[in-house]
Design a protein around this motif. Sequence first.
Motif, PDB file in Angstrom:
ATOM      1  N   ALA A   1       0.814  -1.213   0.000  1.00  0.00           N
ATOM      2  CA  ALA A   1       0.000   0.000   0.000  1.00  0.00           C
ATOM      3  C   ALA A   1       0.846   1.261   0.000  1.00  0.00           C
ATOM      4  O   ALA A   1       0.376   2.326  -0.406  1.00  0.00           O
ATOM      5  CB  ALA A   1      -0.936   0.004   1.207  1.00  0.00           C
ATOM      6  N   ASP A   2       2.092   1.141   0.446  1.00  0.00           N
ATOM      7  CA  ASP A   2       2.966   2.299   0.593  1.00  0.00           C
ATOM      8  C   ASP A   2       4.372   1.882   0.192  1.00  0.00           C
ATOM      9  O   ASP A   2       4.857   0.824   0.610  1.00  0.00           O
ATOM     10  CB  ASP A   2       2.949   2.791   2.045  1.00  0.00           C
ATOM     11  N   LEU A   3       5.039   2.718  -0.605  1.00  0.00           N
ATOM     12  CA  LEU A   3       6.388   2.394  -1.056  1.00  0.00           C
ATOM     13  C   LEU A   3       7.341   2.179   0.109  1.00  0.00           C
ATOM     14  O   LEU A   3       8.315   1.414  -0.008  1.00  0.00           O
ATOM     15  CB  LEU A   3       6.918   3.517  -1.957  1.00  0.00           C
ATOM     16  N   LYS A   4       7.071   2.796   1.230  1.00  0.00           N
ATOM     17  CA  LYS A   4       7.950   2.657   2.392  1.00  0.00           C
ATOM     18  C   LYS A   4       7.953   1.241   2.958  1.00  0.00           C
ATOM     19  O   LYS A   4       8.763   0.912   3.825  1.00  0.00           O
ATOM     20  CB  LYS A   4       7.554   3.666   3.469  1.00  0.00           C
ATOM     21  N   GLU A   5       7.060   0.381   2.456  1.00  0.00           N
ATOM     22  CA  GLU A   5       7.045  -1.023   2.877  1.00  0.00           C
ATOM     23  C   GLU A   5       8.078  -1.868   2.141  1.00  0.00           C
ATOM     24  O   GLU A   5       8.221  -3.065   2.425  1.00  0.00           O
ATOM     25  CB  GLU A   5       5.659  -1.620   2.653  1.00  0.00           C
TER      26      GLU A   5
END
Length: 263
Positions: free
Chosen positions: A249-253
């Motif tokens: 859901a989020d690139l930071k993952e």
Amino acid sequence: MTLGSTEALHPTVVAVPPTAIHATAVEHPAVTLPSKFLPERPAKPTAFFYFDLDGTVYSHGRGVLDEMRDLIQAYFAQHLSLTRDEAVKLQKQYYLQYGLSIRGLLKNHHVDPVDYDQKVDQAVNLPKYVQSDPEMRAMLQRLRPDIVRWAFTNAGIQHARRVLDLVGISDMFHGMTYCDYTRPNFSCKPEPEFYEQALQESEYARAGIPVYFADDNLPNLTAAKKRGWVTIWIDLERRSHADADFTIADLKELPSILPHLFV
């Protein structure tokens, strides 16, 4: 949601033969971004990572998309002397037919691309939707130094730079491949020629080096998957798809699904 094990993702990339690259060579150089904090481009890269911008390095929800759509349709109405309904219909037609609305305008109406860029792309109130993201910056800094990081966007150069500056990650990439509105018949994702352009500009030189690609647009990932790239779908609903090796859901993952790429 992952669709395959991390350890298995060392693909044999479908490399573009040199002759094919030269056949689609671009007339403008790749944009080299500031590198105050970024180490020199690795002499012997072990991987290449291509990053989409809008909807990938920040979560735009509907705000940016809605404002951009309204500006485009207003431009159609004003410059082609159309009613609002006619402008909406033609804009949607061009988007589906050409991938980007401006490509339809350039091919069929000879509009001034600089004027379009100023009144559409640069007119979007990006600071309203895009904020500095120290966590995103920290995540990108953790990528291994032997990985080439490359911005790969369907946006024009000015819009792309604004996004990178607002998020605070302009100096986190080795370069960028973007849509040059001033070039006749410019390419964009998901056209194969645009992926070849990105490979050329980022100096991807030989087969066997893994290529990773994060994007929020599934057709763009489908095109990359056909080339043998490892695909990461940025999707708020975390849906799965055969052309997405990973969905987050989020690139930071990224570190949680590809830990071997980080230090």
